[in-house]
Design a protein around this motif. Sequence first.
Motif, PDB file in Angstrom:
ATOM      1  N   ALA A 125      72.518  18.140 -25.033  1.00  0.00           N
ATOM      2  CA  ALA A 125      72.533  18.259 -23.624  1.00  0.00           C
ATOM      3  C   ALA A 125      71.465  17.148 -23.118  1.00  0.00           C
ATOM      4  CB  ALA A 125      72.414  19.614 -22.999  1.00  0.00           C
ATOM      5  N   GLY A 126      70.411  16.872 -23.591  1.00  0.00           N
ATOM      6  CA  GLY A 126      69.327  16.016 -23.205  1.00  0.00           C
ATOM      7  C   GLY A 126      68.219  17.054 -22.423  1.00  0.00           C
ATOM      8  N   PRO A 127      67.248  16.625 -22.122  1.00  0.00           N
ATOM      9  CA  PRO A 127      66.140  17.336 -21.275  1.00  0.00           C
ATOM     10  C   PRO A 127      66.728  17.787 -19.965  1.00  0.00           C
ATOM     11  CG  PRO A 127      65.523  15.004 -21.241  1.00  0.00           C
ATOM     12  CD  PRO A 127      66.967  14.992 -22.071  1.00  0.00           C
ATOM     13  N   SER A 128      66.364  19.105 -19.620  1.00  0.00           N
ATOM     14  CA  SER A 128      66.702  19.454 -18.183  1.00  0.00           C
ATOM     15  C   SER A 128      65.837  18.949 -17.278  1.00  0.00           C
ATOM     16  CB  SER A 128      66.678  20.979 -18.432  1.00  0.00           C
ATOM     17  OG  SER A 128      65.244  21.573 -18.566  1.00  0.00           O
ATOM     18  N   GLU A 129      66.007  19.261 -16.005  1.00  0.00           N
ATOM     19  CA  GLU A 129      65.244  18.778 -15.094  1.00  0.00           C
ATOM     20  C   GLU A 129      63.871  19.416 -15.125  1.00  0.00           C
ATOM     21  OE1 GLU A 129      66.442  19.175 -10.928  1.00  0.00           O
ATOM     22  OE2 GLU A 129      68.354  19.032 -11.279  1.00  0.00           O
ATOM     23  N   VAL A 130      63.577  20.740 -15.450  1.00  0.00           N
ATOM     24  CA  VAL A 130      62.316  21.359 -15.573  1.00  0.00           C
ATOM     25  C   VAL A 130      61.687  20.649 -16.758  1.00  0.00           C
ATOM     26  CG1 VAL A 130      61.063  23.501 -16.283  1.00  0.00           C
ATOM     27  CG2 VAL A 130      63.335  23.486 -14.850  1.00  0.00           C
ATOM     28  N   ASP A 131      62.387  20.340 -17.843  1.00  0.00           N
ATOM     29  CA  ASP A 131      61.616  19.626 -19.002  1.00  0.00           C
ATOM     30  C   ASP A 131      61.031  18.188 -18.408  1.00  0.00           C
ATOM     31  OD1 ASP A 131      62.082  21.565 -20.616  1.00  0.00           O
ATOM     32  OD2 ASP A 131      63.843  20.828 -21.478  1.00  0.00           O
ATOM     33  N   LEU A 132      61.923  17.443 -17.540  1.00  0.00           N
ATOM     34  CA  LEU A 132      61.490  16.194 -16.934  1.00  0.00           C
ATOM     35  C   LEU A 132      60.316  16.468 -16.184  1.00  0.00           C
ATOM     36  CD1 LEU A 132      64.922  14.540 -16.531  1.00  0.00           C
ATOM     37  CD2 LEU A 132      63.393  13.998 -18.304  1.00  0.00           C
ATOM     38  N   LEU A 133      60.258  17.323 -15.347  1.00  0.00           N
ATOM     39  CA  LEU A 133      59.194  17.465 -14.249  1.00  0.00           C
ATOM     40  C   LEU A 133      58.099  17.910 -15.076  1.00  0.00           C
ATOM     41  CD1 LEU A 133      61.010  19.380 -11.503  1.00  0.00           C
ATOM     42  CD2 LEU A 133      60.315  17.014 -11.788  1.00  0.00           C
ATOM     43  N   VAL A 134      57.852  18.612 -16.120  1.00  0.00           N
ATOM     44  CA  VAL A 134      57.049  19.161 -17.045  1.00  0.00           C
ATOM     45  C   VAL A 134      56.221  17.835 -17.646  1.00  0.00           C
ATOM     46  CG1 VAL A 134      56.125  20.305 -18.890  1.00  0.00           C
ATOM     47  CG2 VAL A 134      57.490  21.464 -17.499  1.00  0.00           C
ATOM     48  N   GLU A 135      57.167  16.904 -18.031  1.00  0.00           N
ATOM     49  CA  GLU A 135      56.757  15.558 -18.915  1.00  0.00           C
ATOM     50  C   GLU A 135      55.920  14.629 -17.728  1.00  0.00           C
ATOM     51  OE1 GLU A 135      59.492  13.496 -21.226  1.00  0.00           O
ATOM     52  OE2 GLU A 135      60.364  15.274 -22.099  1.00  0.00           O
ATOM     53  N   ILE A 136      56.378  14.779 -16.510  1.00  0.00           N
ATOM     54  CA  ILE A 136      55.937  13.958 -15.597  1.00  0.00           C
ATOM     55  C   ILE A 136      54.524  14.658 -15.273  1.00  0.00           C
ATOM     56  CG2 ILE A 136      56.201  13.055 -13.380  1.00  0.00           C
ATOM     57  CD1 ILE A 136      59.320  12.813 -13.799  1.00  0.00           C
ATOM     58  N   ARG A 137      54.459  15.640 -14.949  1.00  0.00           N
ATOM     59  CA  ARG A 137      53.274  16.512 -14.711  1.00  0.00           C
ATOM     60  C   ARG A 137      52.228  16.168 -15.730  1.00  0.00           C
ATOM     61  NH1 ARG A 137      53.145  22.339 -15.451  1.00  0.00           N
ATOM     62  NH2 ARG A 137      52.795  21.667 -17.436  1.00  0.00           N
ATOM     63  N   ASP A 138      52.476  16.271 -17.064  1.00  0.00           N
ATOM     64  CA  ASP A 138      51.709  16.135 -17.909  1.00  0.00           C
ATOM     65  C   ASP A 138      51.131  14.566 -18.302  1.00  0.00           C
ATOM     66  OD1 ASP A 138      51.813  18.814 -18.604  1.00  0.00           O
ATOM     67  OD2 ASP A 138      53.468  18.473 -20.360  1.00  0.00           O
ATOM     68  N   ALA A 139      52.206  13.739 -18.005  1.00  0.00           N
ATOM     69  CA  ALA A 139      51.712  12.163 -17.938  1.00  0.00           C
ATOM     70  C   ALA A 139      50.986  12.067 -16.627  1.00  0.00           C
ATOM     71  CB  ALA A 139      52.933  11.476 -17.705  1.00  0.00           C
ATOM     72  N   LEU A 140      51.140  12.561 -15.442  1.00  0.00           N
ATOM     73  CA  LEU A 140      50.089  12.299 -14.407  1.00  0.00           C
ATOM     74  C   LEU A 140      48.763  13.060 -14.691  1.00  0.00           C
ATOM     75  CD1 LEU A 140      52.349  12.828 -11.519  1.00  0.00           C
ATOM     76  CD2 LEU A 140      51.331  10.722 -12.364  1.00  0.00           C
ATOM     77  N   LYS A 141      48.598  14.102 -15.625  1.00  0.00           N
ATOM     78  CA  LYS A 141      47.132  14.651 -15.769  1.00  0.00           C
ATOM     79  C   LYS A 141      46.348  13.618 -16.500  1.00  0.00           C
ATOM     80  CE  LYS A 141      48.232  19.646 -15.408  1.00  0.00           C
ATOM     81  NZ  LYS A 141      48.527  20.837 -16.200  1.00  0.00           N
ATOM     82  N   LYS A 142      47.034  12.827 -17.361  1.00  0.00           N
ATOM     83  CA  LYS A 142      46.345  12.131 -18.262  1.00  0.00           C
ATOM     84  C   LYS A 142      45.823  10.940 -17.583  1.00  0.00           C
ATOM     85  CE  LYS A 142      49.045  13.022 -22.347  1.00  0.00           C
ATOM     86  NZ  LYS A 142      49.767  12.433 -23.233  1.00  0.00           N
TER      87      LYS A 142
END
Length: 142
Positions: A125-142
């Motif tokens: 199925a691929g990543p869900s919206e929540v997973d994508l948002l979590v990845e974007i949040r984590d990327a912005l924190k770095k």
Amino acid sequence: MLQEFKDFIAKGNVMDMAVGIIIGAAFTAIVSSLVADLINPIIGLFMGGIDFTNMYGVLSGTVPEGASLEAARESGAAVFAYGSFIMAIINFLIIAFVVFMLVRFVNKAKDAAMKEEEAAAEEPAGPSEVDLLVEIRDALKK
């Protein structure tokens, strides 16, 4: 009661069944013609001119020698029409074979459709919206 009857007739299964019966009756006429007009003459040719339609035995009554089955029945004699029975068996076998082939075709089509559905369900199925948002949040924190 009238409304129940309308609901019953309006159901898809009843209409499908009615169409099937009508097509079956027409198909039976075609097969009867096939047997009587094409297959019987060929069988008769190989069997020395024997015509199944006029094969019968007289059980009681008098029938002129060589009379057709129809003439024997019209004379009021009790006849054992085994030729008509043989033709009915041939008709049945042809119809049964065609129905078997139709069912086989439908089953293959259903199996192919089920395999396509299973293949679509097995794809990741691929990543869900929540997973994508979590990845974007984590990327912005770095």
